[in-house]
Enzyme design. Structure first.
Site, PDB file in Angstrom:
ATOM      1  N   GLY A   1      42.284  62.571   6.940  1.00  0.00           N
ATOM      2  CA  GLY A   1      43.513  63.254   7.311  1.00  0.00           C
ATOM      3  C   GLY A   1      44.541  62.251   7.779  1.00  0.00           C
TER       4      GLY A   1
ATOM      5  CD  GLN B   1      47.592  59.669  12.001  1.00  0.00           C
ATOM      6  OE1 GLN B   1      47.415  60.681  11.320  1.00  0.00           O
ATOM      7  NE2 GLN B   1      46.599  58.868  12.383  1.00  0.00           N
TER       8      GLN B   1
ATOM      9  CB  CYS C   1      42.373  58.820  15.369  1.00  0.00           C
ATOM     10  SG  CYS C   1      44.129  59.091  15.076  1.00  0.00           S
ATOM     11  CG  LEU C   2      43.410  57.050   9.456  1.00  0.00           C
ATOM     12  CD1 LEU C   2      44.304  57.463   8.300  1.00  0.00           C
ATOM     13  CD2 LEU C   2      42.303  56.118   8.990  1.00  0.00           C
TER      14      LEU C   2
ATOM     15  CG  HIS D   1      42.364  64.668  14.382  1.00  0.00           C
ATOM     16  ND1 HIS D   1      41.576  63.986  15.271  1.00  0.00           N
ATOM     17  CD2 HIS D   1      43.271  63.771  13.917  1.00  0.00           C
ATOM     18  CE1 HIS D   1      41.997  62.726  15.340  1.00  0.00           C
ATOM     19  NE2 HIS D   1      43.024  62.576  14.527  1.00  0.00           N
ATOM     20  CD  GLU D   2      45.245  64.353  10.560  1.00  0.00           C
ATOM     21  OE1 GLU D   2      46.343  63.843  10.872  1.00  0.00           O
ATOM     22  OE2 GLU D   2      44.182  63.719  10.617  1.00  0.00           O
TER      23      GLU D   2
ATOM     24  CG  HIS E   1      48.018  62.996  14.760  1.00  0.00           C
ATOM     25  ND1 HIS E   1      48.270  61.883  15.539  1.00  0.00           N
ATOM     26  CD2 HIS E   1      46.783  62.810  14.226  1.00  0.00           C
ATOM     27  CE1 HIS E   1      47.237  61.065  15.471  1.00  0.00           C
ATOM     28  NE2 HIS E   1      46.320  61.607  14.698  1.00  0.00           N
TER      29      HIS E   1
END
Length: 173
Positions: free
Chosen positions: A46, A51, A90-91, A132-133, A136
């Site tokens: 994701g 991000q 997480c990225l 999660h996204e 963000h």
């Protein structure tokens, strides 16, 4: 398509609530395509617009189970249910993994890249990735929800156990 630079914590864009998408044009389509390319290159499941430095309500989830990637534009969670604790990464937080409690089920209303509305229901890992996204997009980061940090060495131990057990869970002689 272009692989974009992934914004890392503590960049303030990651903790800023994003703006609604109002133009469903070629620029948005290119951003979504570039986000997908970036997520794939980073081996993620994701990615959200903040991000990649864009403070708009757009995210992508692709858990890789043969289904098409999910593009979430202006998503709104309309229902949740159950409870699940599982591992997340997480990225924007390289090498940070932790256990996070989230609902097991989620229902979301969102828009497609052409602006049309749709509704989606998901459970388990897919629901976790979607929430999660969406977090963000609301400036909420998973590090604030971690109940236990998981060290990378625990992954190695788990991988070794799985190799020893085999796919069916039976010991390998």
């Amino acid at each position: 398509m272009t692989v974009l630079e992934i914004v890392k914590y503590p960049d303030e864009i990651l903790e800023t609530k994003t703006a609604q998408v109002t133009k469903f044009d070629r620029r948005l389509h290119k951003l979504l395509d570039d986000m997908m390319e970036t997520m794939i290159a980073a081996d993620g499941v994701g990615i959200a617009a903040p991000q990649v430095g864009q403070s708009i309500r757009a995210a992508i989830v692709d858990i890789g189970e043969g289904d098409a990637p999910i593009e979430l534009i202006n998503p709104v969670i309309t229902a949740v249910g159950g409870e699940d604790v599982d591992l997340e990464g997480c990225l924007s937080f390289p090498d940070l993994y932790g256990e996070v409690k989230r609902p097991f089920f989620v229902r979301v209303e969102a828009q497609e890249r052409d602006g049309s509305l749709y509704e989606l229901e998901a459970e388990g890992y897919e629901a976790r990735a979607i929430m999660h996204e969406i977090d963000h997009l609301d400036g909420i980061l998973f590090n604030t929800k971690i109940s236990r940090i998981v060290d990378a060495s625990e992954f190695e131990e788990l991988d070794e156990t799985l190799v020893e057990l085999g796919e069916d869970g039976n010991d390998i002689e």
